[in-house]
Design a protein around this motif. Sequence first.
Motif, mmCIF file in Angstrom:
data_model
loop_
_atom_site.group_PDB
_atom_site.id
_atom_site.type_symbol
_atom_site.label_atom_id
_atom_site.label_comp_id
_atom_site.label_asym_id
_atom_site.label_seq_id
_atom_site.Cartn_x
_atom_site.Cartn_y
_atom_site.Cartn_z
ATOM 1 N N ALA A 121 -5.679 -0.673 10.821
ATOM 2 C CA ALA A 121 -5.734 0.762 11.131
ATOM 3 C C ALA A 121 -4.453 1.473 10.704
ATOM 4 O O ALA A 121 -3.562 1.724 11.506
ATOM 5 N N PHE A 122 -4.351 1.794 9.422
ATOM 6 C CA PHE A 122 -3.237 2.612 8.954
ATOM 7 C C PHE A 122 -3.443 4.046 9.456
ATOM 8 O O PHE A 122 -4.571 4.492 9.636
ATOM 9 N N PRO A 123 -2.369 4.787 9.694
ATOM 10 C CA PRO A 123 -2.524 6.186 10.129
ATOM 11 C C PRO A 123 -3.206 7.026 9.058
ATOM 12 O O PRO A 123 -3.087 6.751 7.857
ATOM 13 N N ASP A 124 -3.907 8.053 9.506
ATOM 14 C CA ASP A 124 -4.642 8.918 8.573
ATOM 15 C C ASP A 124 -3.724 9.822 7.775
ATOM 16 O O ASP A 124 -4.096 10.292 6.693
ATOM 17 N N GLU A 125 -2.549 10.093 8.301
ATOM 18 C CA GLU A 125 -1.649 11.034 7.629
ATOM 19 C C GLU A 125 -0.208 10.590 7.791
ATOM 20 O O GLU A 125 0.289 10.415 8.902
ATOM 21 N N VAL A 126 0.467 10.339 6.683
ATOM 22 C CA VAL A 126 1.900 10.068 6.663
ATOM 23 C C VAL A 126 2.490 10.816 5.465
ATOM 24 O O VAL A 126 1.769 11.453 4.691
ATOM 25 N N GLU A 127 3.788 10.718 5.313
ATOM 26 C CA GLU A 127 4.465 11.373 4.198
ATOM 27 C C GLU A 127 3.926 10.858 2.862
ATOM 28 O O GLU A 127 3.672 9.657 2.701
ATOM 29 N N ASP A 128 3.730 11.775 1.929
ATOM 30 C CA ASP A 128 3.252 11.367 0.606
ATOM 31 C C ASP A 128 4.240 10.389 -0.021
ATOM 32 O O ASP A 128 5.452 10.622 -0.023
ATOM 33 N N GLY A 129 3.739 9.294 -0.538
ATOM 34 C CA GLY A 129 4.586 8.261 -1.122
ATOM 35 C C GLY A 129 4.988 7.176 -0.138
ATOM 36 O O GLY A 129 5.660 6.207 -0.525
ATOM 37 N N PHE A 130 4.575 7.319 1.124
ATOM 38 C CA PHE A 130 4.918 6.317 2.140
ATOM 39 C C PHE A 130 4.323 4.966 1.748
ATOM 40 O O PHE A 130 3.155 4.859 1.391
ATOM 41 N N THR A 131 5.157 3.922 1.820
ATOM 42 C CA THR A 131 4.764 2.579 1.378
ATOM 43 C C THR A 131 4.881 1.598 2.533
ATOM 44 O O THR A 131 5.820 1.679 3.331
ATOM 45 N N THR A 132 3.924 0.694 2.643
ATOM 46 C CA THR A 132 3.984 -0.325 3.690
ATOM 47 C C THR A 132 3.315 -1.603 3.196
ATOM 48 O O THR A 132 2.805 -1.648 2.069
ATOM 49 N N GLU A 133 3.337 -2.625 4.043
ATOM 50 C CA GLU A 133 2.793 -3.926 3.664
ATOM 51 C C GLU A 133 1.778 -4.417 4.699
ATOM 52 O O GLU A 133 1.762 -3.972 5.845
ATOM 53 N N PHE A 134 0.970 -5.361 4.272
ATOM 54 C CA PHE A 134 0.046 -6.063 5.167
ATOM 55 C C PHE A 134 -0.010 -7.519 4.727
ATOM 56 O O PHE A 134 -0.071 -7.822 3.532
ATOM 57 N N CYS A 135 0.016 -8.429 5.699
ATOM 58 C CA CYS A 135 0.002 -9.866 5.399
ATOM 59 C C CYS A 135 -1.396 -10.440 5.632
ATOM 60 O O CYS A 135 -1.805 -10.626 6.790
ATOM 61 N N PRO A 136 -2.144 -10.748 4.584
ATOM 62 C CA PRO A 136 -3.500 -11.295 4.760
ATOM 63 C C PRO A 136 -3.516 -12.742 5.232
ATOM 64 O O PRO A 136 -4.561 -13.247 5.662
ATOM 65 N N GLY A 137 -2.372 -13.435 5.172
ATOM 66 C CA GLY A 137 -2.345 -14.852 5.527
ATOM 67 C C GLY A 137 -2.215 -15.137 7.007
ATOM 68 O O GLY A 137 -2.362 -16.293 7.432
ATOM 69 N N ILE A 138 -1.942 -14.092 7.820
ATOM 70 C CA ILE A 138 -1.730 -14.331 9.253
ATOM 71 C C ILE A 138 -2.986 -14.863 9.926
ATOM 72 O O ILE A 138 -2.951 -15.849 10.674
ATOM 73 N N GLU A 139 -4.121 -14.219 9.686
ATOM 74 C CA GLU A 139 -5.349 -14.609 10.388
ATOM 75 C C GLU A 139 -5.767 -16.044 10.088
ATOM 76 O O GLU A 139 -6.046 -16.814 11.024
ATOM 77 N N TYR B 145 0.843 -1.191 0.000
ATOM 78 C CA TYR B 145 0.000 0.000 0.000
ATOM 79 C C TYR B 145 0.885 1.250 0.000
ATOM 80 O O TYR B 145 1.985 1.244 0.553
ATOM 81 N N ARG B 146 0.357 2.310 -0.607
ATOM 82 C CA ARG B 146 1.102 3.577 -0.666
ATOM 83 C C ARG B 146 0.157 4.737 -0.351
ATOM 84 O O ARG B 146 -0.992 4.766 -0.816
ATOM 85 N N PHE B 147 0.647 5.686 0.447
ATOM 86 C CA PHE B 147 -0.125 6.895 0.757
ATOM 87 C C PHE B 147 0.157 7.930 -0.319
ATOM 88 O O PHE B 147 1.291 8.355 -0.507
ATOM 89 N N SER B 148 -0.871 8.297 -1.065
ATOM 90 C CA SER B 148 -0.694 9.194 -2.205
ATOM 91 C C SER B 148 -1.873 10.151 -2.312
ATOM 92 O O SER B 148 -3.039 9.729 -2.219
#
Length: 378
Positions: free
Chosen positions: A215-233, A181-184
Motif C-alpha cells: 500500500a504505497f500512498p496515493d500522493e507524494v512529491e513528484d519524483g519520490f523514490t522508494t524500495e520494496f523487498c519481494p524476498g521477505i515473504e 519505484y518512483r512517483f511520477s
Amino acid sequence: MVLPGSASPGILSDVGHPDIVEKLRAQIVELIKKSNRGISFGKFMELALYHPHLGYYSVPRRIGKQGDFFTSVSVGPCFGMLLARQIRQIWENLGCPADFSIAEQGAHDGQLADDILSALQDLGLDLDYAIIEPKPAYRKLQAERLGARLRQHPVKLEELKAKHGVLIGNELLDAFPVDRYRFSDGTWQELRVVVDDAGNLAESTFELEGNPPIAFPDEVEDGFTTEFCPGIEPWVAELDQAFETGVVILLDYGLLADEFFDSGRKDGTLRCYREHQSPDSPFEAIGETDLTAQVNFSQVIDCAERQGFKALGLTDQSRFLTGVAADWLREIDGSPPTSLVRQFQTLTHPGTMGQVFQTLVLGKNVPNLRLDGLTFAR
C-alpha cells in the motif's frame, strides 16, 4: 552492513579486479538486451551481490577498518556475549529443552558464532549451534573457525533439525535484493535497469504491470523514490520450517512502513558502500560494491504474523542491548572500564550504532515469553 570503520584472517577483499567488474557488467547488459523493459532493479541487485562467481558475496569480504563496512560484530566480542545472555534466558524460559538449537543466517566468517559460543561456555552452557549457509567459500571459513562446535551446517533453513530454538539474523535482511519505484506524473512507476544511449547502465521508469506491491500512498512529491523487498515473504515461509517453538532475533537497519515515505527519504534508502565510501551510483564497480537498503519492519511483521509468528517487540539496538546487559552491568558496577564496557558503549551510543540499528523479535508458539532485551522496547 554499512557503518564506516579488523579484518579476519583469510578474508579476501578482491578490491581492484576490473576483469570481474567487466565480466559481470557484460552479463547484465546481455540480459537487459533480451527485454524491451530492461530488468528489475531487484534482478540487478541479485546479480551484483549474489552471482555465484562474480557477485560481491561470491567471496568472503573483509569487515572493519580494512573492509567495506563495519558491523556490531566488528566492535568486539561484547555483542556476542550479550546475545548469548539473551539466548540463555530464552532457553531457560522454554524449560531448558535438550533439543534446542541456536541457528544463525548470514553468519559471514563465523565470528559472531565464535563469540556467542565462547560466552555460553563461560556461562556453563553447551548448546547446539547451526549456521545456515549456501555459499561454499563461507561454509569453508565457518567450518575452519568453529570446528566441532558447529553442530549443524545446513544449506537451507528448512534443513535445520531443531524442535526448539533461537534464530539470529544480524544484518541479514538489508542485503536482500529490492525493487525500486518512483512517483511520477501522479502515479507510481517501476524503476528498471536499462542501457542508455551512451551504453551505460541506468535506471528508467516503466508503467507498472499491476498494482504497487504494497500500500504505497496515493500522493507524494513528484519524483519520490522508494524500495520494496519481494524476498521477505518467501523467506518468512522458509523460516516457519526452521523449528516448532522458538524466537527469531533480527538486528538490522530498518524503518516502519510509513517512515519510508517521509519527505526526507524522497531518494529512497538504497545505499552503496565500497572501502567505507558511498558511491553515488550502484552501477560503479559492480560486483565489488556492497548494496543495501533499509528493512521494512512492518512488512516483516505482517508476513510473520500471517505465517503464525507473533511480533514480541521492536526496539533500537541501544535499548535491546541495555535490557540484556542490566545484570552484567550491575555485576561490574564500580569496576574500572574494560574493553567489553567500551565496546558496549560503542554498540549502544545513539550517535554511532545504538539508534541506527533496530531489533525485531518474533516468537513462534511462545506465549508470554519474557525477554530482557525487550524491557525498554517501544
